[in-house]
Design an enzyme around this catalytic site. Structure first.
Site, short mmCIF file in Angstrom:
data_model
loop_
_atom_site.label_atom_id
_atom_site.label_comp_id
_atom_site.label_asym_id
_atom_site.label_seq_id
_atom_site.Cartn_x
_atom_site.Cartn_y
_atom_site.Cartn_z
N SER A 706 0.79 -1.22 0.00
CA SER A 706 0.00 0.00 0.00
C SER A 706 0.83 1.28 0.00
O SER A 706 0.30 2.36 -0.13
CB SER A 706 -0.97 0.00 1.18
OG SER A 706 -0.25 0.11 2.36
N LYS A 749 -6.28 3.54 8.86
CA LYS A 749 -5.42 4.52 8.21
C LYS A 749 -6.01 5.91 8.31
O LYS A 749 -5.30 6.88 8.60
CB LYS A 749 -5.20 4.11 6.74
CG LYS A 749 -4.31 2.88 6.64
CD LYS A 749 -4.09 2.46 5.21
CE LYS A 749 -3.07 1.31 5.17
NZ LYS A 749 -2.95 0.72 3.85
#
Ligand code: ADP
Length: 804
Positions: A706, A749
């Site tokens: 990611s 996140k």
């Protein structure tokens, strides 16, 4: 020559100055010159009869001379250790004139001499040494007075001697009678010196004491000491005697008990123990097969003597068998409202989890025991309440709860036990937990299931599979126990920080519920409503005594802790409560004081603020982009740094990047290379430069795809020398064509980005469906921008720069 007393008078000057009123005997006698036999530490008294042995030639010659001169001889002791009649060194000043009554020659030249003490004499001067000693001796007659005082003294001494005699075994009562028959006080005192317990000094002191009253008083004093000594001796004797008697008595009693037990058919304690085991097994609810096995073991125990090493092992095994909660279940409380109330009472938010638990209760109410127990797996960073939720479920259902930690377990035997043949073998942690639960349907919390390791000692996760598999766990086999145990009624709750390390086979069997961490506002609520009251209570403070306003809570959340959960927050609150409790305890006035704390008060209690700004970079910089990672501690922002330097086209990657992350970096470089024409970069640029990509903190291992967007952005920033905006964070996997692909953990996140004080978050458009998980509050103040291509990332993330 020895120093002798003055020659002139019998009495010492002091005695002469004070003439006694009624002296019976006042005589002046001339000194007589007589043979002397010096002795060792032996004192002869007038009127004593005794036999002594003489060996020294000089003394033998003195005896010869005495026999020729009225058989009279002077005997005097010497202060010497070794008896030796050849010297007068250390001679005492007062001795005894004695008469020789018999004399016998001994083989070897010595003589045995019987003597009778006659009178005290003062030794004035040794007048001759050879061939034997002669001495000038002056008679010392008793100085005595009549009267009551003397009678009293005599009576006292006689009674003391009586007491003494009664205390010392071996002295006959005749001694008492003999003493009572003495009517001369001086003689009485002298006779007492027959006692073997007098010391040499005491005897000599008595011999030198001419005054009879004084002599008797001394005797009385000595007797007191002797009586005390004899009493102690007697006590010790009695105790020794009593000790011997008691042990003999105990022995006989024990023998009798044995005989009685035999009569009753219950041999000894071993039999009682065996009966106890048998009773527990027969009355317990073990399955038949287990019962048979247990009784078998009891029989084996009976055959072994109580002292065989085997019997200890069998006993330990039987202890385990009878202590396990075979067939014991607690009644579930299936009241939905009550359960909901308990869950809310223990935890703020966590609606999904609470709902799942209430669903379980509802279904169970309808389906009863037919329903399989679920296996829940709470996944999330530390301190989000995974373990305490497990406990809360137990409370809501009215079940027992046990917890074991699997962190660092690498040995299958930890789960499943060691075989009984091992010394010190025990059942595994699962059955130990069941024993502690005391029922076979507890809530069993398996903490840190993601930290189970595998090595040469076997694979603990395969044993865990058996524990958790509803098809198998009704007959869980422990190596130690050897018989199957039914775990099917247990509700297992497992916790993990990360899902990835859990083997897929285990994941399959569990219902994963994610607890991604809390927003700042949620933390403030948790702190106000749950943690502060709990800590206040624990520190003995009342709700009125310590109040923190929301600004203080925000400061604690924001400036004193940085975490996804609330563990450190709780610790800081405990810290605060401790400080306040100390102040409150310091005085009576302080106890009634109220502490209302705001954010500005905190540094005085907790020290300076630890985190004064967000984690966002301090200014827009070239070659640094902000990515986001999910770690064990929840989501966290991380900087991705790129620098270019003249070289040969090498790519270095540092910061403990995992394989997948390294591949992302290579993809980013290839993408940039592929588009170099678009950015008007020289064809040879990449061959003439080295690229270094670094992700701090270097010591923390990182992996996952990611970070692709962040790496590409940092690289392009470095290539184009355009700064990256510090208030933008990004996540997303990239393809070689610049497409941005979906990632996991959007909520964590987003929370981390928000926590770091960043305002814009670029995420893959494919993840838009996950936006519902992001708390409303975060959605309100964080610009969440879905992106599907790197171009979009660059256009938002890079600072506008005209001319390029
Ligand atoms: P974990 O097992 O996830 O590491 P714990 O269960 O040990 O975390 O929780 C840490 C502390 O935080 C516990 O005292 C717990 O009660 C408290 N806590 C966590 N989440 C909440 C919540 N939502 N409401 C109330 N207290 C909470």
């Amino acid at each position: 020559m020895i120093a002798m007393e003055k020659e002139t008078t019998i009495d010492s000057p002091a005695e002469a100055e004070a003439p006694p009123p009624r002296r019976r005997v006042v005589r002046r006698v001339r000194a007589q010159n007589l043979p002397l036999v010096p002795m060792g530490e032996a004192v002869v008294f007038p009127s004593m009869e005794l036999t002594i042995q003489i060996n020294s030639p000089r003394s033998l010659r003195a005896l010869d001379a005495a026999l020729r001169d009225h058989r009279r001889v002077v005997l005097a002791a010497r202060h010497v250790e070794e008896e030796d009649g050849e010297s007068v060194e250390g001679l005492v000043p007062v001795g005894c004139l004695a008469s020789i009554t018999d004399i016998q020659a001994l083989p070897g030249g010595g003589q045995r001499v019987s003597i009778q003490g006659v009178k005290r004499v003062r030794l004035r001067k040794v007048t001759q040494e050879d061939p034997y000693f002669r001495v000038d001796a002056l008679e010392l007659p008793d100085k005595t007075t009549d009267g009551e005082q003397m009678q009293d003294l005599m009576a006292r001494v006689v009674s003391q001697i009586d007491t003494y005699v009664s205390l010392v075994p071996g002295i006959t009562n005749e001694v008492g009678n003999f003493v009572r028959g003495i009517d001369d006080p001086g003689r009485l005192a002298d006779m007492s010196a027959y006692s073997p317990d007098y010391t040499f000094e005491e005897r000599q002191e008595l011999l030198e004491t001419q005054d009879v009253a004084e002599r008797l008083t001394k005797v009385s004093g000595f007797m007191l000491r002797l009586i005390e000594l004899a009493a102690i001796r007697q006590k010790v004797q009695e105790e020794v005697h009593a000790g011997v008697e008691k042990s003999q008595r105990d022995f006989f009693l024990r023998e009798q008990i044995k005989v009685l037990r035999k009569e009753l058919g219950e041999n000894d304690p071993e039999t009682a123990l065996i009966d106890e085991f048998r009773g527990k097994i027969e009355q317990g609810r073990m399955p038949e097969a287990v019962k048979a096995k247990a009784l078998n073991e009891v029989e084996r125990l009976q055959l072994q003597g109580p002292h065989s090493p085997e019997s200890g092992m069998i006993r330990a095994y039987l202890d385990w068998l009878v202590e396990l909660p075979w067939g014991i279940t607690t009644e579930d409380s299936l009241d939905l409202d009550r359960a909901a109330a308990i869950l809310d009472e223990d935890h703020y938010g966590l609606e999904k989890v609470k709902e799942r638990i209430l669903e379980y209760i509802a279904v169970r109410k309808l389906a009863g025991d037919r329903m399989r127990s679920p296996i829940l797996c709470f996944v999330g960073p530390p301190g989000v309440g995974k373990t305490s939720l497990g406990r809360s479920i137990a409370r809501a259902l009215g079940r027992q709860s046990v917890r074991i930690s699997l962190g660092g377990v690498r040995d299958e035997a930890e789960i499943r036990g060691h075989r009984r043949t091992y010394v010190g073998a025990l059942p595994g942690r699962v059955l130990r937990g069941m024993r502690d639960a005391k029922s076979c349907n507890p809530i069993f919390i398996l903490d840190e299931i993601d930290k189970v390791g595998t090595d040469f000692r076997g694979d603990p996760s395969s044993a865990l599979l058996e524990v958790l598999d509803p098809e198998q766990n009704h007959a869980f086999s422990d190596h130690y126990l050897e018989v199957p145990f039914d775990l099917s009624k247990t509700i297992f709750v497992t916790t993990a920080n990360l899902l990835d390390p859990i083997p897929p086979a285990l994941q399959d069997r569990m219902e994963v519920i994610e607890l991604p961490g809390y927003t700042d506002d949620e933390k403030v609520r948790i702190a106000q409503d749950f943690l502060l009251p709990k800590q206040r209570d624990a520190h003995g403070l009342t709700a009125d005594q310590l109040v923190l306003d929301d600004s203080a809570m925000h400061s604690l959340v924001h400036e004193y802790t940085r975490e996804a959960g609330v563990r450190n927050l709780e610790r800081e609150l405990a810290n605060l409560c401790r400080k306040v409790a100390r102040k409150a305890a310091s005085s009576a006035e302080a106890e009634s004081q109220v502490w209302r704390l705001t954010a500005s008060d905190l540094p005085a209690y907790l020290g300076p603020r630890r985190f004064t700004h967000g984690l966002a970079e301090e200014r827009d910089e070239v070659g640094v982009a902000t990515g986001v990672a999910v770690t064990q501690a929840g989501g966290d922002v991380m900087a991705v740094e790129v620098i270019l330097m003249p070289g040969t086209g090498q790519l270095s990657l540092t910061g403990q990047l995992g394989k997948v992350m390294q591949e992302s970096a290579q993809a980013a470089v290839s993408y940039a290379r592929g588009r170099s024409a678009d950015w008007k970069l020289d064809d040879k640029y990449f061959d003439q430069h080295n690229i270094h990509i670094h992700v701090p903190a270097g010591a923390v291992p990182k992996d996952g795809p990611s970070a692709g967007t962040a790496m590409a952005t940092a690289l392009i920033s470095a290539l184009l020398q355009r700064a990256v905006r510090r208030d933008v964070a990004m996540t997303g996997e990239i393809t070689l064509r610049g497409k941005v692909l979906a990632i996991g953990g959007l909520k964590e996140k987003a929370l981390a980005v928000d926590r770091a004080g960043i305002t814009t978050f670029l995420f893959p458009r494919d993840n838009e469906k996950d936006l519902v998980d992001v708390p409303e509050k975060v959605r309100q103040h964080l610009r969440l921008m879905p992106v599907d291509h790197l171009d979009k990332v660059f256009s938002v993330g890079l600072v506008e720069q005209f001319g390029i």
